[in-house]
Design a protein around this motif. Structure first.
Motif, mmCIF file in Angstrom:
data_model
loop_
_atom_site.group_PDB
_atom_site.id
_atom_site.type_symbol
_atom_site.label_atom_id
_atom_site.label_comp_id
_atom_site.label_asym_id
_atom_site.label_seq_id
_atom_site.Cartn_x
_atom_site.Cartn_y
_atom_site.Cartn_z
ATOM 1 N N HIS A 190 0.833 -1.205 0.000
ATOM 2 C CA HIS A 190 0.000 0.000 0.000
ATOM 3 C C HIS A 190 0.874 1.263 0.000
ATOM 4 O O HIS A 190 0.558 2.245 -0.695
ATOM 5 C CB HIS A 190 -0.945 0.013 1.196
ATOM 6 N N ALA A 191 1.952 1.253 0.763
ATOM 7 C CA ALA A 191 2.858 2.403 0.780
ATOM 8 C C ALA A 191 3.508 2.594 -0.585
ATOM 9 O O ALA A 191 3.664 3.729 -1.066
ATOM 10 C CB ALA A 191 3.921 2.206 1.858
ATOM 11 N N THR A 192 3.882 1.491 -1.220
ATOM 12 C CA THR A 192 4.505 1.557 -2.548
ATOM 13 C C THR A 192 3.519 2.099 -3.571
ATOM 14 O O THR A 192 3.883 2.889 -4.466
ATOM 15 C CB THR A 192 5.000 0.169 -2.983
ATOM 16 N N LEU A 193 2.263 1.702 -3.457
ATOM 17 C CA LEU A 193 1.227 2.186 -4.363
ATOM 18 C C LEU A 193 1.132 3.706 -4.295
ATOM 19 O O LEU A 193 1.054 4.400 -5.333
ATOM 20 C CB LEU A 193 -0.105 1.537 -4.000
ATOM 21 N N ALA A 194 1.163 4.255 -3.102
ATOM 22 C CA ALA A 194 1.087 5.707 -2.937
ATOM 23 C C ALA A 194 2.315 6.392 -3.528
ATOM 24 O O ALA A 194 2.214 7.430 -4.194
ATOM 25 C CB ALA A 194 0.941 6.059 -1.459
ATOM 26 N N VAL A 195 3.493 5.803 -3.299
ATOM 27 C CA VAL A 195 4.728 6.373 -3.833
ATOM 28 C C VAL A 195 4.725 6.309 -5.362
ATOM 29 O O VAL A 195 5.128 7.258 -6.049
ATOM 30 C CB VAL A 195 5.957 5.627 -3.246
ATOM 31 N N ALA A 196 4.267 5.190 -5.919
ATOM 32 C CA ALA A 196 4.218 5.047 -7.377
ATOM 33 C C ALA A 196 3.279 6.075 -7.993
ATOM 34 O O ALA A 196 3.585 6.667 -9.043
ATOM 35 C CB ALA A 196 3.776 3.632 -7.747
ATOM 36 N N ARG A 197 2.138 6.290 -7.380
ATOM 37 C CA ARG A 197 1.213 7.313 -7.887
ATOM 38 C C ARG A 197 1.884 8.684 -7.888
ATOM 39 O O ARG A 197 1.730 9.472 -8.823
ATOM 40 C CB ARG A 197 -0.061 7.342 -7.031
ATOM 41 N N ASP A 198 2.614 8.979 -6.837
ATOM 42 C CA ASP A 198 3.305 10.267 -6.738
ATOM 43 C C ASP A 198 4.308 10.434 -7.887
ATOM 44 O O ASP A 198 4.392 11.504 -8.498
ATOM 45 C CB ASP A 198 4.010 10.374 -5.383
ATOM 46 N N HIS A 199 5.040 9.378 -8.188
ATOM 47 C CA HIS A 199 6.020 9.472 -9.281
ATOM 48 C C HIS A 199 5.337 9.622 -10.641
ATOM 49 O O HIS A 199 5.823 10.370 -11.506
ATOM 50 C CB HIS A 199 6.943 8.258 -9.271
ATOM 51 N N ARG A 250 4.407 13.118 -11.066
ATOM 52 C CA ARG A 250 5.575 13.971 -11.291
ATOM 53 C C ARG A 250 6.174 13.785 -12.678
ATOM 54 O O ARG A 250 6.936 14.637 -13.144
ATOM 55 C CB ARG A 250 6.668 13.656 -10.260
ATOM 56 N N ALA A 251 5.880 12.675 -13.326
ATOM 57 C CA ALA A 251 6.499 12.368 -14.619
ATOM 58 C C ALA A 251 6.096 13.402 -15.666
ATOM 59 O O ALA A 251 5.011 13.996 -15.610
ATOM 60 C CB ALA A 251 6.068 10.970 -15.072
ATOM 61 N N SER A 252 6.973 13.610 -16.640
ATOM 62 C CA SER A 252 6.689 14.547 -17.724
ATOM 63 C C SER A 252 5.435 14.107 -18.468
ATOM 64 O O SER A 252 5.310 12.942 -18.870
ATOM 65 C CB SER A 252 7.870 14.596 -18.697
ATOM 66 N N ALA A 253 4.513 15.027 -18.644
ATOM 67 C CA ALA A 253 3.266 14.707 -19.343
ATOM 68 C C ALA A 253 3.540 14.566 -20.837
ATOM 69 O O ALA A 253 4.407 15.255 -21.399
ATOM 70 C CB ALA A 253 2.249 15.804 -19.103
ATOM 71 N N PRO A 254 2.824 13.678 -21.516
ATOM 72 C CA PRO A 254 2.980 13.553 -22.968
ATOM 73 C C PRO A 254 2.622 14.870 -23.658
ATOM 74 O O PRO A 254 1.777 15.631 -23.191
ATOM 75 C CB PRO A 254 1.982 12.445 -23.343
#
Length: 360
Positions: free
Chosen positions: A215-224, A227-231
């Motif tokens: 669950h913690a990883t899921l939240a961190v992955a969503r955050d990244h 933050r990722a460059s939008a297409p």
């Protein structure tokens, strides 16, 4: 005492004290007994990855922790105009996921004293060193080429004159002259006289349950992913920018030859390929967790994202081989591999965002 250390006046034997010290949890470790992560399986297409990610994979595995959750940083890695981002786990992620605190460390004493002090508390240091003196790089840079890299000392036995350390995809032993040139007083005369050092504080380490960690990883992955460059308007993302830059660079690659190729490919195809491979591992981890602990996350879309990332990683390797052909003066057609890299990356990010309910 190990005679290879030589007299104290010449090698500074006393610079590491006399007490055997280790990172907490690694007190009895030898290179043969340090746990090895599946991320460092020789079958992995991009293992070793980069020196910083590798020491974190190794350290977390040595501590009995799963390193895959920290790979969320691969989801936000970007093309920087002339090179792919050198992916690193964020310090904030490491604290959220594992309770580990990391920060820059001022080496105002001799490095050997800092090593003793931090290890006596059970903490670890990530230290920049000269790979010229690292025996695990034999055939690459050991005693042939001066280059900076990062290691983590795990266990120090001053009386035996040996240090167990993490580097690349494994644990190794540093001894004698190599030890003193790398971490002792003689390093002041070498390629990295004042290294960048990070302190890894382990007293707040948090061993989450598998479900809690997921669950913690899921939240961190969503955050990244946020933050990722939008297409762009054309749907193109960072990998498309990399491919365009590589095509533009081809004439210079042909002119400058293999020496230039090794530097260029490390900063471009290698970094992009290993980023995609790490992202694939993360997506499979998230998919497995979504199957075990349903939370509205699409297992199917994450599995598709992982497959697309794997495809992009493989395409980056093929593209790298083709660039080597160009640099050696031969003809190479890069279009198929270049498009596979860009398309695989686009599809992977799209599916990962959709799986985590981030698509607009």
């Amino acid at each position: 005492m190990n005679q290879s250390l030589g007299p104290p006046a010449a090698h500074g034997t006393g610079s590491f004290g006399t007490e055997t010290l280790a990172v907490k949890g690694c007190e009895g470790r030898t290179p043969a007994t340090v746990p090895r992560s599946a991320l460092h399986d020789p079958a992995e297409p991009w293992s070793p990855t980069n020196c910083y990610v590798d020491v974190w994979i190794g350290l977390l595995a040595a501590l009995g922790l799963n390193p895959v959750p920290m790979l969320s940083a691969a989801l936000s890695a970007d093309f920087l105009g002339d090179q792919w981002e050198f992916v690193k786990p964020r310090t904030e992620d490491l604290e959220v996921l594992y309770g580990i605190k990391v920060g820059e460390y001022d080496t105002w004493r001799p490095l050997g004293e800092h090593l003793q002090l931090t290890m006596s508390r059970g903490d670890a240091l990530i230290v920049e060193v000269d790979a010229y003196y690292l025996p695990d790089t034999e055939g690459v840079s050991y005693r042939t080429e001066h280059t900076k890299t990062s290691i983590v000392p795990l266990r120090l036995d001053p009386l035996a004159g040996e240090l167990v350390y993490l580097h690349n995809d494994g644990a190794h032993t540093l001894a004698g002259e190599d030890l003193h040139e790398t971490l002792g007083p003689r390093m002041r005369c070498g390629r990295v006289p004042y290294p960048y050092v990070e302190l890894v504080r382990l007293h707040t380490l948090n061993r989450r349950s598998p479900e809690d960690l997921w669950h913690a990883t899921l939240a961190v992955a969503r955050d990244h992913l946020r933050r990722a460059s939008a297409p762009g308007p054309d749907g193109h993302g960072p990998a498309d920018g990399l491919v365009a830059a590589i095509r533009e660079h081809l004439p210079r690659l042909a002119e400058r030859g293999m020496g230039h190729f090794h530097l260029y490919s490390f900063a471009t195809t290698r970094q992009a390929g290993l980023t995609a491979a790490l992202a694939a591992h993360l997506c499979r981890y998230l998919a497995d967790g979504a199957a075990a602990w349903p939370d509205g996350v699409s297992v199917e879309r994450l599995a598709r994202a992982a497959d697309s990332f794997d495809g992009a990683a493989a395409a980056a390797k093929t593209l790298q081989f083709q660039l080597a052909r160009v640099a050696s003066g031969r003809t190479a057609r890069i279009d198929k591999a270049a498009e596979a890299l860009a398309a695989g990356y686009r599809a992977a990010i799209h599916d990962a965002r959709a799986a985590l309910d981030l698509e607009e």
